[in-house]
Design a protein around this motif. Structure first.
Motif: not given
Length: 333
Positions: A276-293, A298-303
């Motif tokens: 995520p951008i807040a963690d120094g990364g470039v973030g994502y272009s869709c919600l599915a990808e952050v949920r995948t990460v 962490m074993g489950a999606a939270k976003t």
């Protein structure tokens, strides 16, 4: 050269837009619609370029360009085919499902044919009948082609690209598994997409367009907060020449065909999933990808997926931080 379509009937009214996106000039005396211009591109594009020059030099009548008045540059198209050029995105999704990814995915592009009989305008709301469908944004780069011959080579395909733009390719994630299980591809899970207010000729992009790739950050905000700042020119396994040639392997492509890159996706500097951008990364272009990460780490999606009232903003900037293609800004309704 920057072209747009003001909302007017089914196919819009073609206008040329100033380089700074502040003004427009009616191009109806050259071609009534963008599709009409594309059908006769070699003959008409010089006249459109001259109109743009006159507009930028303020020697012809001009009107203020308001992006809320714009339809997608092609309000409907003869063909819309979306690829998956950022294989990192596909690899992450399959990793989260503990599914093996075939090696062919790195050599043979994925592509599906989307609905093109009507697109959303860049500031139109995203209609969502049921939040349980899992509505997701997908920020992508797109190109528009002239006529492409059957069996086009990579170089022929690159030469056939006449316009570049952006899209929010909306997906209904929770409908996708059931559709794919039928073995016949997407349909209900891929509703209408929206495109950037203007499409731009590749030569106008200068060094930002090289090797069939757009070398700019794809900016995504969600509810006013930075969500994605991925570099569109990085981690792109298949350039647009490859994607267009892939689409033309067994059929000719008619002028006005839109080809999408698929979700823009970067790996982290250490080679792992993006942060995520807040963690120094470039973030994502869709919600599915952050949920995948989140699932991988962490074993489950939270976003959550998009809910009614959520607002998505997608754009790319020039060196002065001005939008190149205008801004896609949509609220879920």
């Amino acid at each position: 050269m920057k072209l747009a379509s003001l909302k007017h009937g089914r196919d819009g009214k073609l206008v040329v837009v100033s380089t700074d996106l502040a003004w427009y000039a009616d191009a109806g005396h050259i071609a009534p619609t963008l599709q009409a211009a594309l059908d006769d591109w070699d003959r008409l594009s010089p006249d459109l370029r001259n109109l743009q020059t006159d507009l930028d030099h303020e020697v012809i009548p001009r009107e203020r360009f308001h992006e809320h008045d714009a339809a997608s540059p092609l309000p409907r198209a003869y063909q819309w085919a979306d690829g998956s050029a950022y294989v990192n995105h596909v690899a992450l999704v399959r990793q989260a499902r503990n599914a093996e990814m075939p090696d062919t995915f790195w050599h043979d592009p994925l592509m599906y044919q989307g609905g093109s009989d009507g697109f959303l305008g860049p500031r139109d709301p995203i209609p969502l009948a049921d939040e349980d469908w899992g509505c997701d944004l997908e920020a992508e780069v797109v190109v528009v082609t002239g006529d492409v011959p059957l069996g086009a080579t990579h170089e022929q395909a690159l030469d056939a690209i006449v316009l570049v733009g952006l899209t929010n390719d909306v997906s209904l994630r929770n409908l996708i598994p059931g559709e794919l299980a039928k073995g016949f591809g997407f349909f209900q899970s891929k509703p209408a997409s929206a495109f950037s207010p203007v499409f731009v000729t590749p030569d106008s992009l200068g060094d930002w367009w090289q090797g069939g790739k757009l070398h700019r950050k794809l900016m995504v905000d969600l509810n006013g907060q930075p969500f994605g700042r991925a570099e569109a020119g990085e981690d792109m396994t298949f350039d647009f020449g490859t994607l267009v040639a892939h689409a033309a392997k067994t059929r000719r492509l008619g002028a006005g065909t839109i080809i999408g890159s698929g979700t823009v996706s970067n790996r982290d500097a250490d080679g792992g999933p993006g942060k995520p951008i807040a963690d120094g990364g470039v973030g994502y272009s869709c919600l599915a990808e952050v949920r995948t990460v989140e699932t991988i780490e962490m074993g489950a999606a939270k976003t959550p997926f998009l809910k009614k009232g959520d607002t998505v903003r997608i754009w790319a900037e020039d060196d002065r931080h001005h939008p190149i293609f205008g801004v896609i800004e949509q609220t879920v309704e």
